[in-house]
Structures are given as C-alpha cells and as structure tokens.
Design a protein around this motif. Structure first.
Motif, short mmCIF file in Angstrom:
data_model
loop_
_atom_site.label_atom_id
_atom_site.label_comp_id
_atom_site.label_asym_id
_atom_site.label_seq_id
_atom_site.Cartn_x
_atom_site.Cartn_y
_atom_site.Cartn_z
N LYS A 19 52.70 35.05 46.82
CA LYS A 19 51.58 34.48 47.66
C LYS A 19 50.43 35.27 47.54
CE LYS A 19 54.60 32.73 51.26
NZ LYS A 19 55.18 32.78 52.74
N PHE A 20 50.61 36.66 47.52
CA PHE A 20 49.27 37.39 47.19
C PHE A 20 48.67 37.20 45.93
CE2 PHE A 20 47.41 41.57 45.49
CZ PHE A 20 46.25 41.45 46.43
N GLU A 21 49.54 37.14 44.82
CA GLU A 21 49.19 36.80 43.54
C GLU A 21 48.12 35.60 43.52
OE1 GLU A 21 50.79 35.74 38.93
OE2 GLU A 21 52.03 35.85 40.71
N ASN A 22 48.59 34.59 44.00
CA ASN A 22 47.96 33.30 44.22
C ASN A 22 46.56 33.60 44.86
OD1 ASN A 22 49.73 31.74 42.86
ND2 ASN A 22 50.77 31.26 44.56
N TYR A 23 46.73 34.28 46.11
CA TYR A 23 45.45 34.48 46.90
C TYR A 23 44.59 35.39 45.96
CZ TYR A 23 42.32 36.60 50.62
OH TYR A 23 41.46 37.08 51.28
N TYR A 24 44.76 36.25 45.20
CA TYR A 24 44.08 37.00 44.59
C TYR A 24 43.42 36.19 43.42
CZ TYR A 24 42.52 40.73 41.36
OH TYR A 24 41.70 41.61 40.48
N ASP A 64 36.82 31.98 43.17
CA ASP A 64 35.83 31.90 44.12
C ASP A 64 34.71 33.09 43.83
OD1 ASP A 64 37.02 30.02 45.59
OD2 ASP A 64 37.68 31.44 47.24
N ARG A 65 34.89 34.28 43.32
CA ARG A 65 33.89 35.28 43.09
C ARG A 65 33.39 35.17 41.61
NH1 ARG A 65 35.74 35.12 47.42
NH2 ARG A 65 35.61 36.69 48.88
N GLU A 66 34.30 34.63 40.76
CA GLU A 66 33.58 34.69 39.33
C GLU A 66 33.67 33.46 38.55
OE1 GLU A 66 36.02 37.85 37.38
OE2 GLU A 66 35.75 39.39 38.52
N GLY A 67 34.28 32.62 39.26
CA GLY A 67 34.42 31.13 38.44
C GLY A 67 35.65 31.02 37.46
N GLU A 68 36.18 32.31 37.13
CA GLU A 68 37.27 32.33 36.26
C GLU A 68 38.38 33.35 36.82
OE1 GLU A 68 36.44 35.39 33.03
OE2 GLU A 68 34.77 34.41 33.44
#
Length: 146
Positions: free
Chosen positions: A71-76, A82-86
């Motif tokens: 779940k954390f992997e997906n969150y990250y 959201d931050r870099e677009g990739e």
C-alpha cells in the motif's frame, strides 16, 4: 537436498530484503513533504514487525505486513506522479524489487509448510488406518452389528 536449499529463499535473505526496504523508507523519511515523511516512518515500523515475523516464521502475519508495505509502494508511486508527472525513481524500483522477492520467498515458505502438514496428516491417517481395520475385523469375526 541442495536443490531444495537453492530454490528456497533463506530467512537471512528475506531479512536482508526487509532491511533494504527499511533503509529506503528511512531515505524517504528525510524528504521535506510531510505526507511522505509520516507514511515512510509508519513503513519503518512495519519493516521491524515484518523482520520479527520472519524470525518467528509467522508467514501469515508476513503476508499481512507485506500488504501494508505494498500500500505504501502505491502511495509513493502516486505521490511521485503528483509531484513529477512520472513514476521513475531508483528508490521505488528497488522497493518494488524487494517486495516481489519477499512475496516469492514467503509464498515458498507457506507452500513448504503446507507440504509438511499434508505429510503429517497422511502419516496420521496411515497410523490410524490399521487399528480401524483391526476393529472392523473383530466386529465381523464376532458378528457384531456395525
């Protein structure tokens, strides 16, 4: 015997993967963004629990904890998008690799445990079977009703 050892991921190897995950979570905890920092601190706690569960060979608990790490992997991954677009990140790719290897190792351990249980059950059935046959023979020899 050697083949079995080669196919199985050792407990030490599983623990090593968890430690690497723990290190990656520690690196993410240093990031300035509050959300990722807090989540990565939670993951560090989960990694400690996972390492302990591996030592105790509590494979069911390992699966639950691994689910939390996924779940954390997906969150990250979403955080990166959201931050870099990739979603390219060396840390993310390494984490994903560790998680996959942990899943494989834990599944192997679970399967090994099931095989052992099945083997014991077969032995129990076999050991009970002769006495059951003997009791039937006695009943038939005495013409008792079954």
């Amino acid at each position: 015997m050697e083949q079995k050892g080669a196919a199985m991921i050792t407990l030490a190897k599983l623990k090593e993967k968890v430690k690497l995950l723990d290190i990656d979570a520690g690196v993410l905890a240093l990031m300035p963004d509050y959300g990722i920092r807090e989540k990565s601190k939670e993951v560090k706690v989960v990694c400690k629990k996972l390492e302990r569960s591996i030592s105790e060979k509590n494979w069911v608990n390992c699966i639950v904890l691994l689910g939390e790490i996924e779940k954390f992997e997906n969150y990250y991954r979403n955080w990166l998008i959201d931050r870099e677009g990739e979603e390219n990140s060396e840390v993310l790719e390494a984490m994903h690799e560790y998680i996959v290897e942990l899943e494989i190792g834990i599944e192997e351990r679970l399967r090994e445990g099931k095989k052992k249980c099945r083997g014991r059950r077969v032995k129990l059935v076999r050991s009970k079977n002769p006495s059951f046959k003997d009791s039937l023979r006695r009943k038939f020899s005495k013409n008792e009703e079954i």
